[in-house]
Design a protein around this motif. Structure first.
Motif, PDB file in Angstrom:
ATOM      1  N   GLU A 173       0.764  -1.039   0.224  1.00 29.26           N
ATOM      2  CA  GLU A 173       0.123   0.072   0.003  1.00 29.26           C
ATOM      3  C   GLU A 173       0.815   1.239   0.128  1.00 29.26           C
ATOM      4  O   GLU A 173       1.848   1.414   0.828  1.00 29.26           O
ATOM      5  N   LEU A 174       0.640   2.112  -0.860  1.00 28.41           N
ATOM      6  CA  LEU A 174       1.508   3.372  -1.145  1.00 28.41           C
ATOM      7  C   LEU A 174       0.411   4.461  -0.627  1.00 28.41           C
ATOM      8  O   LEU A 174      -0.399   4.864  -1.296  1.00 28.41           O
ATOM      9  N   THR A 175       0.839   5.198   0.413  1.00 31.09           N
ATOM     10  CA  THR A 175      -0.013   6.421   0.829  1.00 31.09           C
ATOM     11  C   THR A 175       0.051   7.425  -0.367  1.00 31.09           C
ATOM     12  O   THR A 175       1.144   7.606  -1.013  1.00 31.09           O
ATOM     13  N   PRO A 176      -0.977   8.499  -0.383  1.00 31.74           N
ATOM     14  CA  PRO A 176      -0.960   9.585  -1.282  1.00 31.74           C
ATOM     15  C   PRO A 176       0.434  10.220  -1.169  1.00 31.74           C
ATOM     16  O   PRO A 176       0.869  10.844  -2.107  1.00 31.74           O
ATOM     17  N   GLU A 177       0.466  10.711   0.134  1.00 28.26           N
ATOM     18  CA  GLU A 177       1.855  11.570   0.463  1.00 28.26           C
ATOM     19  C   GLU A 177       3.113  10.972  -0.028  1.00 28.26           C
ATOM     20  O   GLU A 177       3.958  11.575  -0.624  1.00 28.26           O
ATOM     21  N   ALA A 178       3.241   9.736   0.138  1.00 28.03           N
ATOM     22  CA  ALA A 178       4.373   8.919  -0.161  1.00 28.03           C
ATOM     23  C   ALA A 178       4.600   8.962  -1.528  1.00 28.03           C
ATOM     24  O   ALA A 178       5.800   9.111  -2.203  1.00 28.03           O
ATOM     25  N   ARG A 179       3.376   8.626  -2.619  1.00 31.48           N
ATOM     26  CA  ARG A 179       3.504   8.925  -3.938  1.00 31.48           C
ATOM     27  C   ARG A 179       3.715  10.245  -4.213  1.00 31.48           C
ATOM     28  O   ARG A 179       4.728  10.097  -5.179  1.00 31.48           O
ATOM     29  N   ARG A 215       3.106  -1.370   4.294  1.00 32.55           N
ATOM     30  CA  ARG A 215       2.590  -0.103   3.990  1.00 32.55           C
ATOM     31  C   ARG A 215       3.811   0.788   3.812  1.00 32.55           C
ATOM     32  O   ARG A 215       4.572   1.080   4.757  1.00 32.55           O
ATOM     33  N   THR A 217       4.607   4.487   3.838  1.00 31.41           N
ATOM     34  CA  THR A 217       4.411   5.868   4.224  1.00 31.41           C
ATOM     35  C   THR A 217       5.263   6.722   3.797  1.00 31.41           C
ATOM     36  O   THR A 217       6.363   6.516   3.251  1.00 31.41           O
TER      37      THR A 217
END
Length: 429
Positions: A173-179, A215, A217
């Motif tokens: 899972e890639l968080t939007p902020e990390a992306r 995940r 993050t």
């Protein structure tokens, strides 16, 4: 994660889109020798492989860092053997071709011209400066662009979902902020993006015992990224692009843009003294006598940085940049010098008029040196109607002060002096 088909190649639509140069060439089934010029990670090597496959050519690679003329001879011999055996043409891909010297580049010429090999060279440097003219004239130069964020995001999604070559089997899972940080830090470089993603995935999986459903993050990405140097080469084109942007922002009186380009250069490792020297030049070229203090400010900034070093001395450079950007502008000194130099070249060594020559010896006085010279301080206005040019250049005016800043004062003073001299030359007029 390299694409296996040309239609899966991400980005460079200006070359591969319908009706564009590469798609047109491939539609005709031919591939000329090419120079692929673009920044790191934009797909030069991948594109070369896919182009060779599209024309059913044998693909051979050389690295200009590791290979020499001996390696090239071997490639040429093998290409000739394949052609004689009816095995088809050869595409020779040379990575970092700009690192080959002139003699090494000369060795390609007969084989490219004869068509024995199709050369595809990849370079991050401007080919105009780095590739010899005879070789450049036999190749088409294609400019590849840094990959835009939407293309990087597509590559990111493919790497996360592909179970065979990517990370799909890990169900990350890639968080939007990390992306956002991954894409931004990649700075148009797909290789950098995938390297950072791989490191972040290793960190995320390592922190989760079972190794699935990990995940990624923002914190994980920041640890993976650490620090990525901005795209920059102090000897290459990007160096000149940034200093040009800095200079033009100063000239355009935009202090904010000037600070941004300075910050870009400093962050990329540019020598701060080089930036200081460019501001010294700018103070004379673009501010001049509109603000005579500008040159002193630039010199002081250079001295302050020399004393303090980084990071403390960088503040003096910023102060000078802000001063220069907000100073009144004039290039009158720059254009005046250029006009005077043009006359000096055009007219050669015109003799100095006798009346303004020194006469330290008796012979020189007898020859007329200094005869008729009028000492300006003997005049109440310290201004005498006397010619200082050679006769061929009489009446020349090089310096045209502007109405900006201190030059307005200089302009008014010169106009006053010229009126006064005209009256002294023609008292009855």
């Amino acid at each position: 994660m390299r694409p296996r088909r040309l239609e899966d190649f991400a980005g460079q639509d200006h070359l591969l889109g319908p009706g564009r140069v590469l798609s047109g060439l491939l539609a005709r089934g031919r591939l000329p020798s090419l120079i692929l010029w673009g920044p790191p990670g934009c797909g030069k090597t991948t594109l070369a492989r896919l182009l060779a496959r599209a024309v059913n050519a044998h693909f051979v690679t050389l690295s200009a860092v590791l290979s020499g003329v001996k390696d090239l001879r071997q490639v040429i011999d093998e290409a000739r053997g394949r052609l004689d055996a009816g095995e088809g043409p050869t595409v020779l891909f040379v990575d970092e071709i700009h690192r080959f010297n002139k003699a090494q580049q000369d060795a390609f010429l007969p084989h490219v011209e004869s068509g024995l090999v199709t050369l595809v060279g990849a370079t991050t440097e401007n080919p105009s400066f780095e590739i010899i003219a005879p070789l450049l004239s036999r190749c088409r130069v294609l400019v590849l662009k840094p990959l835009p964020e939407e293309v990087l995001e597509r590559i990111l999604d493919q790497a996360l979902s592909d179970p065979e070559r990517g990370l799909g089997r890990l169900e990350l899972e890639l968080t939007p902020e990390a992306r956002r940080v991954l894409v931004r830090q990649a700075d148009g470089d797909a290789r950098a993006l995938l390297n950072c993603l791989e490191t972040a995935a290793e960190l995320a999986v390592g922190r989760r015992a079972e190794g699935r459903g990990a995940r990624i993050t923002l914190e994980v990405v920041e640890e993976a990224v650490q620090h990525k140097a901005l795209r920059y080469d102090k000897a290459g084109e990007e160096h000149f692009n940034l200093i040009s942007a800095f200079h033009k922002s100063l000239r355009g009186s935009d202090p904010d843009a000037a600070l941004y380009w300075m910050a870009r250069m400093l962050a990329a490792g540019e020598d701060p003294r080089y930036i200081a020297r460019r501001m010294i030049r700018f103070a004379s070229e673009d501010v001049g006598n509109a603000d005579p203090a500008a040159l002193r400010v630039a010199l002081d900034a250079h001295e302050a940085y020399t004393v303090l070093g980084s990071p403390e001395g960088e503040l003096a450079l910023a102060q000078a940049a802000l001063y220069l950007a907000t100073a009144p502008k004039s290039n009158a000194a720059y254009t005046a010098l250029g006009a005077a130099q043009a006359d000096a070249r055009k007219h050669g060594s015109l003799p100095v008029p006798l009346h303004i020559r020194n006469a330290p010896t008796r012979l020189m006085k007898e020859l007329g040196y200094g005869e008729g010279y009028r000492y300006a301080h003997d005049d109440p206005d310290a201004l005498v109607p006397q010619e200082y040019f050679p006769p061929q250049l009489r009446g020349r005016v090089y310096y045209h002060p502007t109405n900006r800043g201190h030059e307005r004062t200089i302009r008014e003073r010169l106009e006053k002096w010229r009126r006064l001299l005209a009256r002294k030359r023609h008292p009855g007029a």
